[in-house]
Design an enzyme around this catalytic site. Structure first.
Site, PDB file in Angstrom:
ATOM      1  CG  ASP A  64      43.036  39.325  33.784  1.00  0.00           C
ATOM      2  OD1 ASP A  64      42.580  38.960  34.887  1.00  0.00           O
ATOM      3  OD2 ASP A  64      43.712  38.571  33.053  1.00  0.00           O
TER       4      ASP A  64
ATOM      5  CE1 TYR B  50      39.775  39.580  43.673  1.00  0.00           C
ATOM      6  CE2 TYR B  50      39.561  38.703  41.453  1.00  0.00           C
ATOM      7  CZ  TYR B  50      40.289  39.389  42.405  1.00  0.00           C
ATOM      8  OH  TYR B  50      41.537  39.884  42.079  1.00  0.00           O
TER       9      TYR B  50
ATOM     10  CE  LYS C 154      41.194  43.930  42.854  1.00  0.00           C
ATOM     11  NZ  LYS C 154      42.155  44.407  43.898  1.00  0.00           N
TER      12      LYS C 154
HETATM   13  P1  NAD Z   1      46.663  37.595  48.595  1.00  0.00           P
HETATM   14  O1  NAD Z   1      45.312  37.083  48.956  1.00  0.00           O
HETATM   15  O2  NAD Z   1      47.804  36.662  48.525  1.00  0.00           O
HETATM   16  O3  NAD Z   1      47.082  38.751  49.620  1.00  0.00           O
HETATM   17  C1  NAD Z   1      46.188  39.731  50.054  1.00  0.00           C
HETATM   18  C2  NAD Z   1      46.811  40.406  51.273  1.00  0.00           C
HETATM   19  O4  NAD Z   1      45.913  41.439  51.698  1.00  0.00           O
HETATM   20  C3  NAD Z   1      46.993  39.458  52.461  1.00  0.00           C
HETATM   21  O5  NAD Z   1      48.277  39.641  53.023  1.00  0.00           O
HETATM   22  C4  NAD Z   1      45.912  39.890  53.443  1.00  0.00           C
HETATM   23  O6  NAD Z   1      46.266  39.686  54.798  1.00  0.00           O
HETATM   24  C5  NAD Z   1      45.777  41.365  53.116  1.00  0.00           C
HETATM   25  N1  NAD Z   1      44.455  41.894  53.481  1.00  0.00           N
HETATM   26  C6  NAD Z   1      43.242  41.342  53.209  1.00  0.00           C
HETATM   27  N2  NAD Z   1      42.276  42.128  53.721  1.00  0.00           N
HETATM   28  C7  NAD Z   1      42.890  43.200  54.290  1.00  0.00           C
HETATM   29  C8  NAD Z   1      42.424  44.354  54.950  1.00  0.00           C
HETATM   30  N3  NAD Z   1      41.111  44.577  55.137  1.00  0.00           N
HETATM   31  N4  NAD Z   1      43.314  45.253  55.404  1.00  0.00           N
HETATM   32  C9  NAD Z   1      44.648  45.047  55.231  1.00  0.00           C
HETATM   33  N5  NAD Z   1      45.147  43.966  54.617  1.00  0.00           N
HETATM   34  C10 NAD Z   1      44.280  43.046  54.142  1.00  0.00           C
HETATM   35  O7  NAD Z   1      46.444  38.365  47.230  1.00  0.00           O
HETATM   36  P2  NAD Z   1      47.439  38.527  45.991  1.00  0.00           P
HETATM   37  O8  NAD Z   1      47.279  37.360  45.097  1.00  0.00           O
HETATM   38  O9  NAD Z   1      48.770  38.908  46.489  1.00  0.00           O
HETATM   39  O10 NAD Z   1      46.767  39.774  45.267  1.00  0.00           O
HETATM   40  C11 NAD Z   1      47.178  41.102  45.567  1.00  0.00           C
HETATM   41  C12 NAD Z   1      46.340  42.075  44.749  1.00  0.00           C
HETATM   42  O11 NAD Z   1      46.505  41.788  43.367  1.00  0.00           O
HETATM   43  C13 NAD Z   1      44.843  41.965  45.020  1.00  0.00           C
HETATM   44  O12 NAD Z   1      44.318  43.271  45.007  1.00  0.00           O
HETATM   45  C14 NAD Z   1      44.299  41.154  43.859  1.00  0.00           C
HETATM   46  O13 NAD Z   1      42.957  41.509  43.593  1.00  0.00           O
HETATM   47  C15 NAD Z   1      45.234  41.585  42.756  1.00  0.00           C
HETATM   48  N6  NAD Z   1      45.442  40.589  41.686  1.00  0.00           N
HETATM   49  C16 NAD Z   1      45.932  39.342  41.984  1.00  0.00           C
HETATM   50  C17 NAD Z   1      46.204  38.445  40.948  1.00  0.00           C
HETATM   51  C18 NAD Z   1      46.754  37.075  41.187  1.00  0.00           C
HETATM   52  O14 NAD Z   1      46.942  36.320  40.238  1.00  0.00           O
HETATM   53  N7  NAD Z   1      47.073  36.683  42.409  1.00  0.00           N
HETATM   54  C19 NAD Z   1      45.951  38.823  39.622  1.00  0.00           C
HETATM   55  C20 NAD Z   1      45.392  40.088  39.376  1.00  0.00           C
HETATM   56  C21 NAD Z   1      45.180  40.968  40.410  1.00  0.00           C
HETATM   57  O1  DAU Z   2      43.124  36.966  36.303  1.00  0.00           O
HETATM   58  C1  DAU Z   2      43.548  37.523  37.508  1.00  0.00           C
HETATM   59  C2  DAU Z   2      42.958  36.767  38.672  1.00  0.00           C
HETATM   60  O2  DAU Z   2      43.604  35.505  38.698  1.00  0.00           O
HETATM   61  C3  DAU Z   2      43.128  37.491  40.002  1.00  0.00           C
HETATM   62  O3  DAU Z   2      42.410  38.687  39.975  1.00  0.00           O
HETATM   63  C4  DAU Z   2      42.662  36.619  41.161  1.00  0.00           C
HETATM   64  O4  DAU Z   2      42.949  37.258  42.388  1.00  0.00           O
HETATM   65  C5  DAU Z   2      43.385  35.299  41.103  1.00  0.00           C
HETATM   66  O5  DAU Z   2      42.885  34.450  42.104  1.00  0.00           O
HETATM   67  C6  DAU Z   2      43.213  34.645  39.728  1.00  0.00           C
HETATM   68  O6  DAU Z   2      41.866  34.186  39.519  1.00  0.00           O
HETATM   69  P1  DAU Z   2      41.553  32.781  38.824  1.00  0.00           P
HETATM   70  O7  DAU Z   2      40.196  32.378  39.191  1.00  0.00           O
HETATM   71  O8  DAU Z   2      41.900  32.817  37.381  1.00  0.00           O
HETATM   72  O9  DAU Z   2      42.699  31.886  39.569  1.00  0.00           O
HETATM   73  P2  DAU Z   2      42.645  30.443  40.229  1.00  0.00           P
HETATM   74  O10 DAU Z   2      44.056  30.106  40.580  1.00  0.00           O
HETATM   75  O11 DAU Z   2      41.627  30.343  41.291  1.00  0.00           O
HETATM   76  O12 DAU Z   2      42.192  29.519  39.017  1.00  0.00           O
HETATM   77  C7  DAU Z   2      42.934  29.457  37.813  1.00  0.00           C
HETATM   78  C8  DAU Z   2      42.200  28.509  36.878  1.00  0.00           C
HETATM   79  O13 DAU Z   2      42.270  27.176  37.413  1.00  0.00           O
HETATM   80  C9  DAU Z   2      40.726  28.805  36.742  1.00  0.00           C
HETATM   81  O14 DAU Z   2      40.298  28.483  35.418  1.00  0.00           O
HETATM   82  C10 DAU Z   2      40.060  27.848  37.728  1.00  0.00           C
HETATM   83  C11 DAU Z   2      40.969  26.638  37.671  1.00  0.00           C
HETATM   84  N1  DAU Z   2      41.070  25.843  38.917  1.00  0.00           N
HETATM   85  C12 DAU Z   2      41.331  26.500  40.075  1.00  0.00           C
HETATM   86  C13 DAU Z   2      41.458  25.802  41.266  1.00  0.00           C
HETATM   87  C14 DAU Z   2      41.741  26.533  42.562  1.00  0.00           C
HETATM   88  C15 DAU Z   2      40.936  24.465  38.886  1.00  0.00           C
HETATM   89  O15 DAU Z   2      40.713  23.865  37.816  1.00  0.00           O
HETATM   90  N2  DAU Z   2      41.056  23.763  40.049  1.00  0.00           N
HETATM   91  C16 DAU Z   2      41.302  24.393  41.243  1.00  0.00           C
HETATM   92  O16 DAU Z   2      41.385  23.694  42.294  1.00  0.00           O
END
Ligand code: NAD
Ligand code: DAU
Length: 337
Positions: A127, A151, A155
């Site tokens: 999002d 980032y 994306k």
């Molecule tokens: P993560 O960072 O936990 O995992 C990413 C994985 O990708 C890792 O296992 C890493 O080793 C692998 N990776 C990184 N670079 C690579 C490469 N060049 N080739 C092969 N593997 C590689 O991420 P996540 O939180 O599991 O997110 C997964 C997907 O979901 C991502 O595309 C992220 O943008 C998307 N996303 C995450 C969130 C969230 O809240 N975590 C929300 C929205 C979207």
């Molecule tokens: O919305 C989807 C996204 O959510 C994904 O695409 C990203 O991969 C994922 O990392 C996440 O991004 P955010 O920046 O929202 O997540 P994060 O956990 O880093 O932070 C969540 C909120 O908390 C944000 O407002 C920043 C705040 N924060 C984060 C950290 C790490 C803090 O206040 N203190 C912290 O130490």
């Protein structure tokens, strides 16, 4: 037998997806390609290493010949691209790798999907590509892309490439854009597991700015069931927002964690804000609910309870993850902040 290439399947969401598929869908073979960066962890796949429908391969999504070889050898029908550099703060510190993996890596996978005439390519987007909201409204699939961090810009670039491949070569694609995931196996650089880990160790909880930033929390298992529905039921070309309908400020989330762990609010420390910090995300998930009959299975209160219990009973996983380089990362981000 459905044969899918899951990338990033040793990361947080990818490993939860692989676990769900292997547990619930026996007619599916998963090739799991992961570079094992700092975020990739084979312990996330514990118990599934030798599953007959699972093959793990260490490799990079930027490696075109490797992708072609995997598709041919395992007769892959579809790619689901979870692999990414995923942490906003790291993208502010060092953006280049975000372009390499998130843009060039996605392009490499798209070329392989096109050349090998795959039946489907699913891009796991976010999002964050929509930018930031004011106090009202929600992101729909029609909201224009307006990313704010390196980032989210990487994306959004990947999303444009996915659409370009569909438009130019007729590749059958879907894009999913989900909100903040939480649940088991999340690396403690992200806010929720970082706060759980710090609270468990009676360390300060570093809240960026006023802590009133809003995120829309989605339980990772529910995200995985949504992606499966998109893979198996969506028409090609469609984009779906996926959200949990759980808008919370960061301080509200932290308050729940502290209460559940019986820790004092005095652990909270307001620190210097993230540059360009997006104020609010909120997802309108109406399209996937209506068209694919998807619904989240838990409320936020249930999901966060399960998540905290999981971290409490998986102390070995957590202590392995925060050993080694994690401490260096933590100091570079938070010391003197
Ligand atoms: P993560 O960072 O936990 O995992 C990413 C994985 O990708 C890792 O296992 C890493 O080793 C692998 N990776 C990184 N670079 C690579 C490469 N060049 N080739 C092969 N593997 C590689 O991420 P996540 O939180 O599991 O997110 C997964 C997907 O979901 C991502 O595309 C992220 O943008 C998307 N996303 C995450 C969130 C969230 O809240 N975590 C929300 C929205 C979207
Ligand atoms: O919305 C989807 C996204 O959510 C994904 O695409 C990203 O991969 C994922 O990392 C996440 O991004 P955010 O920046 O929202 O997540 P994060 O956990 O880093 O932070 C969540 C909120 O908390 C944000 O407002 C920043 C705040 N924060 C984060 C950290 C790490 C803090 O206040 N203190 C912290 O130490």
């Amino acid at each position: 037998m459905r044969k899918i290439l899951v990338t990033g399947g040793a990361g947080f969401i990818g490993s939860n997806f692989v676990r769900m598929v292997l547990t619930e869908h026996e007619n599916c073979f998963v090739v799991n390609l992961d570079k094992l960066t700092y975020a990739g962890n084979l312990e996330n796949l514990a118990g599934f290493e030798n599953h007959p429908n699972h093959k793990f391969i260490k490799g990079d999504i930027c490696d075109g010949p490797l992708i072609d070889k995997i598709i041919e050898q395992y007769e892959i029908n579809a790619i689901i691209n979870f692999a990414a550099e995923s942490h906003v703060d790291r993208s502010i510190a060092e953006p280049k790798i975000f372009i390499e993996t998130n843009v060039t890596g996605t392009l490499t996978l798209l070329e392989a999907a096109r050349d090998n005439k795959l039946e489907r390519f699913i891009q796991i987007s976010t999002d964050e590509v929509y930018g930031s909201l004011g106090p009202d409204g929600k992101f729909t699939e029609q909201t224009p892309l307006s990313p704010n961090s390196p980032y989210s810009a990487s994306k959004a670039a990947a999303d444009h490439l996915v659409k370009a491949f569909a438009h130019t070569w007729g590749l059958k694609v879907n894009i999913t854009r989900c909100s903040n995931n939480y649940g088991q196996y999340q690396f403690p650089e992200k806010m929720l597991p970082l706060m759980i880990n710090n609270a468990l160790n009676d360390k300060e909880l570093p809240v960026y700015g006023d802590g009133l930033y809003v995120r829309d929390w989605l339980y990772v298992y529910d995200h995985c069931t949504a992606v499966w529905k998109v893979l198996t039921e969506a028409q090609p070309g469609e984009t779906y927002n996926i959200g949990g309908c759980n808008e919370k400020t960061n301080l509200e989330v932290i308050d729940l964690i502290l209460k559940r762990l019986d820790k004092p609010n005095s652990l909270i420390k307001h620190v210097t804000d993230r540059p360009g910090h997006d104020r609010r995300y909120a997802i309108d998930a109406g399209k996937i609910i209506r068209e694919l009959n998807w619904n989240p299975s838990v409320t936020f209160e249930e999901g966060i309870g399960k998540t905290i219990d999981w971290y409490l009973s998986n102390n070995d996983w957590l202590s392995n993850v925060v050993s080694g380089d994690y401490q260096k990362y933590y100091d570079s981000m938070y010391e003197n902040r």
